[in-house]
Design a protein around this motif. Sequence first.
Motif, PDB file in Angstrom:
ATOM      1  N   ILE A  47      57.371  47.338   6.523  1.00  0.00           N
ATOM      2  CA  ILE A  47      57.222  45.925   6.173  1.00  0.00           C
ATOM      3  C   ILE A  47      56.060  45.741   5.200  1.00  0.00           C
ATOM      4  O   ILE A  47      56.176  45.031   4.194  1.00  0.00           O
ATOM      5  CB  ILE A  47      57.022  45.075   7.436  1.00  0.00           C
ATOM      6  N   CYS A  48      54.939  46.390   5.491  1.00  0.00           N
ATOM      7  CA  CYS A  48      53.764  46.257   4.625  1.00  0.00           C
ATOM      8  C   CYS A  48      54.022  46.759   3.217  1.00  0.00           C
ATOM      9  O   CYS A  48      53.465  46.229   2.240  1.00  0.00           O
ATOM     10  CB  CYS A  48      52.578  46.989   5.241  1.00  0.00           C
ATOM     11  N   GLU A  49      54.862  47.758   3.101  1.00  0.00           N
ATOM     12  CA  GLU A  49      55.170  48.301   1.766  1.00  0.00           C
ATOM     13  C   GLU A  49      55.812  47.243   0.881  1.00  0.00           C
ATOM     14  O   GLU A  49      55.575  47.203  -0.329  1.00  0.00           O
ATOM     15  CB  GLU A  49      56.084  49.518   1.898  1.00  0.00           C
ATOM     16  N   ARG A  50      56.585  46.351   1.470  1.00  0.00           N
ATOM     17  CA  ARG A  50      57.247  45.300   0.686  1.00  0.00           C
ATOM     18  C   ARG A  50      56.260  44.231   0.225  1.00  0.00           C
ATOM     19  O   ARG A  50      56.550  43.475  -0.692  1.00  0.00           O
ATOM     20  CB  ARG A  50      58.362  44.646   1.513  1.00  0.00           C
ATOM     21  N   TYR A  51      55.086  44.151   0.886  1.00  0.00           N
ATOM     22  CA  TYR A  51      54.095  43.129   0.558  1.00  0.00           C
ATOM     23  C   TYR A  51      52.772  43.760   0.130  1.00  0.00           C
ATOM     24  O   TYR A  51      51.718  43.127   0.220  1.00  0.00           O
ATOM     25  CB  TYR A  51      53.857  42.231   1.773  1.00  0.00           C
ATOM     26  N   GLN A  52      52.832  44.998  -0.370  1.00  0.00           N
ATOM     27  CA  GLN A  52      51.611  45.763  -0.597  1.00  0.00           C
ATOM     28  C   GLN A  52      50.655  45.116  -1.588  1.00  0.00           C
ATOM     29  O   GLN A  52      49.444  45.348  -1.523  1.00  0.00           O
ATOM     30  CB  GLN A  52      51.966  47.178  -1.054  1.00  0.00           C
ATOM     31  N   GLN A  53      51.171  44.278  -2.482  1.00  0.00           N
ATOM     32  CA  GLN A  53      50.292  43.632  -3.460  1.00  0.00           C
ATOM     33  C   GLN A  53      49.408  42.569  -2.815  1.00  0.00           C
ATOM     34  O   GLN A  53      48.423  42.116  -3.419  1.00  0.00           O
ATOM     35  CB  GLN A  53      51.112  42.998  -4.605  1.00  0.00           C
ATOM     36  N   HIS A  54      49.729  42.188  -1.580  1.00  0.00           N
ATOM     37  CA  HIS A  54      48.984  41.121  -0.912  1.00  0.00           C
ATOM     38  C   HIS A  54      48.000  41.629   0.132  1.00  0.00           C
ATOM     39  O   HIS A  54      47.236  40.820   0.689  1.00  0.00           O
ATOM     40  CB  HIS A  54      49.955  40.160  -0.210  1.00  0.00           C
ATOM     41  N   LEU A  55      47.991  42.928   0.422  1.00  0.00           N
ATOM     42  CA  LEU A  55      47.236  43.367   1.592  1.00  0.00           C
ATOM     43  C   LEU A  55      46.683  44.774   1.427  1.00  0.00           C
ATOM     44  O   LEU A  55      47.062  45.522   0.517  1.00  0.00           O
ATOM     45  CB  LEU A  55      48.124  43.287   2.844  1.00  0.00           C
ATOM     46  N   SER A  56      45.780  45.099   2.340  1.00  0.00           N
ATOM     47  CA  SER A  56      45.266  46.463   2.474  1.00  0.00           C
ATOM     48  C   SER A  56      45.804  47.015   3.788  1.00  0.00           C
ATOM     49  O   SER A  56      45.626  46.400   4.848  1.00  0.00           O
ATOM     50  CB  SER A  56      43.736  46.456   2.472  1.00  0.00           C
ATOM     51  N   TYR A  57      46.448  48.177   3.745  1.00  0.00           N
ATOM     52  CA  TYR A  57      47.119  48.735   4.922  1.00  0.00           C
ATOM     53  C   TYR A  57      46.539  50.106   5.270  1.00  0.00           C
ATOM     54  O   TYR A  57      46.245  50.918   4.391  1.00  0.00           O
ATOM     55  CB  TYR A  57      48.623  48.880   4.664  1.00  0.00           C
ATOM     56  N   SER A  58      46.383  50.360   6.577  1.00  0.00           N
ATOM     57  CA  SER A  58      46.021  51.697   7.040  1.00  0.00           C
ATOM     58  C   SER A  58      46.425  51.826   8.502  1.00  0.00           C
ATOM     59  O   SER A  58      46.635  50.832   9.202  1.00  0.00           O
ATOM     60  CB  SER A  58      44.511  51.965   6.884  1.00  0.00           C
ATOM     61  N   ARG A  59      46.539  53.059   8.966  1.00  0.00           N
ATOM     62  CA  ARG A  59      46.863  53.313  10.372  1.00  0.00           C
ATOM     63  C   ARG A  59      45.580  53.431  11.196  1.00  0.00           C
ATOM     64  O   ARG A  59      44.568  53.932  10.708  1.00  0.00           O
ATOM     65  CB  ARG A  59      47.686  54.591  10.519  1.00  0.00           C
ATOM     66  N   ASN A  60      45.663  52.987  12.417  1.00  0.00           N
ATOM     67  CA  ASN A  60      44.544  53.115  13.351  1.00  0.00           C
ATOM     68  C   ASN A  60      44.608  54.510  13.975  1.00  0.00           C
ATOM     69  O   ASN A  60      45.579  54.837  14.655  1.00  0.00           O
ATOM     70  CB  ASN A  60      44.639  52.044  14.441  1.00  0.00           C
ATOM     71  N   PRO A  61      43.608  55.339  13.748  1.00  0.00           N
ATOM     72  CA  PRO A  61      43.680  56.718  14.256  1.00  0.00           C
ATOM     73  C   PRO A  61      43.568  56.821  15.776  1.00  0.00           C
ATOM     74  O   PRO A  61      43.949  57.842  16.355  1.00  0.00           O
ATOM     75  CB  PRO A  61      42.492  57.413  13.580  1.00  0.00           C
ATOM     76  N   LYS A  62      43.054  55.788  16.442  1.00  0.00           N
ATOM     77  CA  LYS A  62      42.926  55.800  17.908  1.00  0.00           C
ATOM     78  C   LYS A  62      43.591  54.544  18.461  1.00  0.00           C
ATOM     79  O   LYS A  62      42.922  53.575  18.813  1.00  0.00           O
ATOM     80  CB  LYS A  62      41.456  55.859  18.319  1.00  0.00           C
ATOM     81  N   PRO A  63      44.926  54.572  18.553  1.00  0.00           N
ATOM     82  CA  PRO A  63      45.664  53.350  18.893  1.00  0.00           C
ATOM     83  C   PRO A  63      45.291  52.738  20.243  1.00  0.00           C
ATOM     84  O   PRO A  63      45.219  53.424  21.256  1.00  0.00           O
ATOM     85  CB  PRO A  63      47.126  53.826  18.905  1.00  0.00           C
ATOM     86  N   SER A  64      45.015  51.460  20.219  1.00  0.00           N
ATOM     87  CA  SER A  64      44.845  50.598  21.385  1.00  0.00           C
ATOM     88  C   SER A  64      44.484  49.228  20.843  1.00  0.00           C
ATOM     89  O   SER A  64      43.963  49.114  19.727  1.00  0.00           O
ATOM     90  CB  SER A  64      43.753  51.093  22.335  1.00  0.00           C
ATOM     91  N   GLU A  65      44.748  48.199  21.626  1.00  0.00           N
ATOM     92  CA  GLU A  65      44.471  46.850  21.148  1.00  0.00           C
ATOM     93  C   GLU A  65      42.984  46.642  20.888  1.00  0.00           C
ATOM     94  O   GLU A  65      42.596  46.114  19.842  1.00  0.00           O
ATOM     95  CB  GLU A  65      44.968  45.828  22.174  1.00  0.00           C
ATOM     96  N   PHE A  66      42.128  47.084  21.822  1.00  0.00           N
ATOM     97  CA  PHE A  66      40.698  46.828  21.638  1.00  0.00           C
ATOM     98  C   PHE A  66      40.116  47.672  20.509  1.00  0.00           C
ATOM     99  O   PHE A  66      39.254  47.221  19.760  1.00  0.00           O
ATOM    100  CB  PHE A  66      39.910  47.016  22.939  1.00  0.00           C
ATOM    101  N   SER A  67      40.591  48.922  20.347  1.00  0.00           N
ATOM    102  CA  SER A  67      40.060  49.746  19.263  1.00  0.00           C
ATOM    103  C   SER A  67      40.490  49.203  17.905  1.00  0.00           C
ATOM    104  O   SER A  67      39.759  49.308  16.914  1.00  0.00           O
ATOM    105  CB  SER A  67      40.509  51.200  19.414  1.00  0.00           C
ATOM    106  N   ASN A  68      41.664  48.595  17.860  1.00  0.00           N
ATOM    107  CA  ASN A  68      42.143  48.027  16.599  1.00  0.00           C
ATOM    108  C   ASN A  68      41.321  46.803  16.204  1.00  0.00           C
ATOM    109  O   ASN A  68      41.020  46.594  15.023  1.00  0.00           O
ATOM    110  CB  ASN A  68      43.620  47.658  16.729  1.00  0.00           C
TER     111      ASN A  68
END
Length: 294
Positions: A47-68
Amino acid sequence: MPRVSICIPAYKPDFFEQALKSAIGQSYGDTEIIVSDDCPTDAIANICERYQQHLSYSRNPKPSEFSNVIRLANLANGEYIKFLFDDDILNPFCVQFLFETLEESRHLGTRLAFSPRYLIDGKNRITSLVNHFGIADETKVIDGGAFIRVTAVNHMNLIGEFSSVMFRKEDCFDENGAFRLFRVDEDGIFRGILDLSAWIDLAKRGPIIGHPHPLSYFRQHANSTSNHEINPLFINGILYYEEVMKMAFEKGYMSREDLPASMRRLLNHYGYWQNAYPQLMARIVELQAMLAKL
């Protein structure tokens, strides 16, 4: 440097595109949109790829709600942070109005701006309006200590979720640069309520201010982390209100005269959940004994 960072911790793709579009469509232009992806699939990334001109995207290396949440606070470049969770929606004027509210009340030392919010279901239907502070025609300043007291007495999150507020980035960190809005235990688990923990920390340092117009839509649906049937940490949130009560009394936010009403409401709170969590029965018995001695 942008004035406002719209930070989206993304895990569930179901309603993410709607949330993202509401961030892109904000009336206030001096913003950045940052997406930190916790999703186990590529759905958020696609989804982010379709809107990449509007945002900065990266993956969270330690997934969890609080770490994000912590990661996004560190990634934010703006003076102000506006969180948007992946299934919620912002009114087009949300960022502008909350930003203006905080700027105009800076001389009062306000630490957080919020607004009433709509609750919506999975089909975008409004189910109710939540306005616990009865904010009507103009902004309302609430003393931080008074907010902590009323929270401790009533055992409710009276402000709402991350999607309904705005605060300054500098208030997210202590003098040593460590994130301070909530603290994770040594075992890497947060035992509490993320948003309410943050609001209490901010309220300890100054007043909060409410804007009269509903500026966000909080979605309630079967796959939400607020659904106790799918969230194994939900019990920690139930028990957290007892910690708030103890803290408020020990720090002087709540008087001894407040304790009976606070305990009775906490007993009602535990009683509501005891069928789902039988382990609450032991706390109910202890609280009843404490209340009898007051």
